[in-house]
Design an enzyme around this catalytic site. Sequence first.
Site, PDB file in Angstrom:
ATOM      1  N   LYS A  82       0.825  -1.224   0.000  1.00 35.35           N
ATOM      2  CA  LYS A  82       0.000   0.000   0.000  1.00 35.35           C
ATOM      3  C   LYS A  82       0.849   1.260   0.000  1.00 35.35           C
ATOM      4  CE  LYS A  82      -4.309  -1.731   1.854  1.00 35.35           C
ATOM      5  NZ  LYS A  82      -5.199  -1.798   3.024  1.00 35.35           N
ATOM      6  N   HIS A 106      -2.335 -13.042  -0.253  1.00 36.42           N
ATOM      7  CA  HIS A 106      -3.273 -12.888   0.870  1.00 36.42           C
ATOM      8  C   HIS A 106      -4.679 -12.436   0.491  1.00 36.42           C
ATOM      9  CE1 HIS A 106      -2.130  -8.557   0.972  1.00 36.42           C
ATOM     10  NE2 HIS A 106      -3.228  -8.376   1.687  1.00 36.42           N
TER      11      HIS A 106
HETATM   12 FE   LIG Z   1      -4.421  -6.484   1.942  1.00 37.81          FE
END
Ligand SMILES: [Fe+2]
Length: 346
Positions: A215, A264
Amino acid sequence: MIDNTITNKAKILVVDDTPASLKLLTDILKGEGYEVRSAISGELALNAATSNPPDLILLDIRMPEMDGFEVCRRLKSTAETMDVPVIFVTAATETDEKVRGFELGAVDYVTKPYQRDELLSRVHAHLELHQLRHHLAEVVDERTAQLKESEKKLKNNLLDSVALLAAVVEMRDPYTAGHQRRVAEIAVAIGNALQLPETQVEGLRLAGLIHDVGKIRVPAEILSKPGLLSEIEFKIIKEHAQNGFDLLKTFDYPWPIAQIVLQHHERLDGSGYPQALKGDQMLLEAKIIAVADVLEAMMSHRPYRASLGIDAALKEIEVGKGRLYAPDVVDVCVKLFREQGFSFSS
Ligand SMILES: [Fe+2]
């Protein structure tokens, strides 16, 4: 003359039930500078050897009450004396007896009547061997301690770098601050409940702590946008799994951290991203973090909504069990929250 510079301070215990033999052996060895003690019976020999272990024992086989074999057997089964080399000194020339002696742990034989020089050569050779072995064991111990120390340092460095990565991501994304740590805690609890090996659980914890590291490449406005995301914004957010993998793949972790991070958001039925993997293509650690991630996200407050609550979160993973989420992972996770009172560390 034998070079005794390495072994001349050696302590030798001589055991023989015949006083004349005992004296002869003692004199020969003392003449070479060895520190010699003598014992006239098996019992006395054991006492002398355990109270002050010698560097070598010369042991007669045929003795009344306790013979040399029995003395040797007891020496080899006592912690203080098991490493002391034993040379049998005997009139016996029978092969059977020699074999039995070696089986009991003796290192050599000297047959009476022995030749002085041969006896001394054997004594010297075995003392030297024993000292080398002892030295080698010390070196191995020392090196092992050094390795453990540097392994500890490396591990601490690794943990520091992981914590730093986690902190950097969360600095830019305050709404999910603590998310990675809580996901890691749930994942570890699931891993332990599944009785995974300790090292695998450790990898799971580290992967959980940085699973959203990708991110870092998502613009902060998108991460903290209060409201629903547009299709393009969601697409950018979804890239964090691949971005995380790209960031981590060059690190030489002892666990497949980069792969776990990549996977994930995969789901058992192939509906996940970025590779649309199916169940058996996913790593177990990724299946665990997927469940922990969904659960934690639903339990937490988001800029665009309040917490959905633990019941709704557990319901979500139960509904998806077998289709989206690994059944065994869901089962232990639900049990953790509903029956075992799982709670976060802070
Ligand atoms: Fe994530």
